[in-house]
Scaffold this active site. Structure first.
Site, PDB file in Angstrom:
ATOM      1  N   ASN A 138      -5.508  59.063 144.597  1.00 55.36           N
ATOM      2  CA  ASN A 138      -6.284  58.125 145.537  1.00 55.36           C
ATOM      3  C   ASN A 138      -5.558  58.046 146.726  1.00 55.36           C
ATOM      4  O   ASN A 138      -4.393  58.248 146.866  1.00 55.36           O
ATOM      5  CB  ASN A 138      -6.214  56.923 144.856  1.00 55.36           C
ATOM      6  CG  ASN A 138      -4.990  56.221 144.652  1.00 55.36           C
ATOM      7  OD1 ASN A 138      -4.408  55.537 145.624  1.00 55.36           O
ATOM      8  ND2 ASN A 138      -4.197  56.390 143.464  1.00 55.36           N
ATOM      9  N   CYS A 195     -12.598  61.854 140.607  1.00 54.80           N
ATOM     10  CA  CYS A 195     -13.038  62.970 139.437  1.00 54.80           C
ATOM     11  C   CYS A 195     -13.837  62.344 138.651  1.00 54.80           C
ATOM     12  O   CYS A 195     -14.671  62.933 137.791  1.00 54.80           O
ATOM     13  CB  CYS A 195     -11.699  63.456 138.790  1.00 54.80           C
ATOM     14  SG  CYS A 195     -10.682  64.558 139.975  1.00 54.80           S
ATOM     15  N   CYS A 349     -27.293  52.638 136.196  1.00 52.13           N
ATOM     16  CA  CYS A 349     -26.661  53.894 136.505  1.00 52.13           C
ATOM     17  C   CYS A 349     -25.433  54.095 135.321  1.00 52.13           C
ATOM     18  O   CYS A 349     -25.705  53.683 134.361  1.00 52.13           O
ATOM     19  CB  CYS A 349     -25.870  54.035 138.131  1.00 52.13           C
ATOM     20  SG  CYS A 349     -24.770  52.523 138.286  1.00 52.13           S
TER      21      CYS A 349
END
Length: 390
Positions: A138, A195, A349
């Site tokens: 990050n 990722c 989602c």
């Protein structure tokens, strides 16, 4: 201590045997192995990059290895984080890493820092080590690691991975560039997927992590040409390597203190904007959605805004797929309007983040709807365990 008093460093009979293949290399030899034993390396993170580099640093004979991590092993880590095993799922990563390091080489001293690296503790943690290896994923932590290394004049061995591509270099070494010369400003939050969002080939961090381990050993041995001033780019799909030259920016801001890196990277602002979007957004729980589906009602449309390959992995019965990317570029808005046609709209989602973004974009186009809290992950955990988590 990159220039140790080698007369004070001794190898045991077991170590002579263990490192015999190093000792017969003229570039390493007895002096080089003593340098490795006298050296100390701090690894930030024991994830995809930290796993292979820690294994090889331990095997190479680094005398002192520090590890910073506060996460626990998850089953989804095991596809690439090869230092951990199935028996360690749910347990702290740093303890798993230490256990494996000492199995490889019991001569290593392993220091554990089970904490989040921050502006308050970074200088104290970094200070005792000769080389720092950045295995984080990050931007706030990368800037923090960089600035701490600059302030303490420590080499920073950098690597990063995403999907099928990786990069590596050495920062802040012998007058070379640092991370801010490559990235003067952080990208907007959310622009670069993690990722966990975009995926990563499990083998990829093995190669980049080994490059980082190699650069670390070369710095300690003072042998070869490091990647300082060169950014190595690797594409695993094409099996190609490229290099870009890096130079220090003569007008870059002077780093004289550690700052609030979350603020610098715009994380609080992005979270506030996200909360503001959600504030006026209708929500529905997965259990209420299940009741609605079981009722046989036909006055609603269930929209899935994930990517097609995610839809193939797991789906909620009756959901229609229109990816978020199509909605954000405008092509999917017309499809949604035709699909809704006066019906109630419910959007889901993976976890509820992308569906919230989709609803915000649809609201601007005059389409209101409800967000499924927790997405399909919550559906799997609370409603139907047969739906796989990913």
């Amino acid at each position: 201590m990159l220039d140790p008093n080698l007369d004070e460093i001794q190898l045991s009979r077991e170590e002579y045997e263990r490192y015999s293949r190093h000792l017969i290399l003229p570039e390493v030899g007895l002096e080089g192995q003593k340098r490795l034993k006298a050296a100390s390396v701090l690894c930030i993170g024991t994830g995809g990059l930290g796993s292979p580099l820690l294994l090889y640093l331990a095997a190479a004979g680094i005398g002192r290895i520090g590890i910073v991590d506060f996460d626990v092993v998850d089953s989804s880590n095991l596809q690439r984080q090869v230092i951990h095993g199935t028996s360690w799922v749910g347990k702290p990563k740093i303890h798993s890493a230490k256990d494996r390091i000492l199995e490889i080489n019991p001569n290593c001293q392993v220091d554990l820092y089970e904490t989040r690296l921050s502006s308050e503790n970074a200088l104290d943690i970094v200070r005792p080590y000769d080389v720092v290896v950045d295995g984080t994923d990050n931007f706030p932590t990368r800037y923090l690691v960089n600035d701490a290394c600059v302030l303490l004049d420590k080499p920073n061995v950098y690597g990063s991975i995403f999907r099928f591509e990786g990069q590596a270099t050495v920062f802040n070494y012998e007058g070379g560039p640092n991370y801010r010369d490559l990235y003067p400003e952080p990208p907007p939050p959310g622009l670069v997927p993690s990722c966990a969002e975009g995926g990563v080939l499990g083998i990829l961090p093995g190669l980049i992590g080994v490059v980082q381990a190699t650069e670390t050993v070369k710095i300690i041995l003072r042998q070869g040409t490091t990647l300082s001033g060169r950014l190595l780019l690797y594409n695993s799909l094409n099996m190609t390597f490229r290099e870009l030259k890096l130079r220090p920016n003569p007008v870059r801001p002077v780093i004289d203190k550690l700052i609030d890196y979350e603020e610098f990277c715009g994380i609080p602002q992005a979270k506030a904007q996200e909360e503001q979007q959600k504030a006026g957004m209708a929500e529905i729980s997965v259990k209420d959605l299940k009741q609605l589906l079981d009722s046989g009602a036909d006055d609603f449309v269930l929209l899935d805004v994930r990517n097609p390959h995610e839809y193939e992995i797991a789906k909620i019965p009756g959901a229609v797929l229109i990816p978020l990317s199509e909605i954000e570029n405008g092509d999917g808005v017309t499809k949604v309007k035709e699909l809704v046609n006066g019906h109630r709209l419910i959007v889901h989602c993976k976890s509820g983040v992308r569906s919230a973004k989709a609803l915000a974009a649809l609201k601007e186009a005059g389409v209101e709807g409800s967000n499924v809290v927790g997405g399909i992950l919550a559906w799997s955990r609370e409603v139907d365990p047969s739906v796989p988590e990913y």
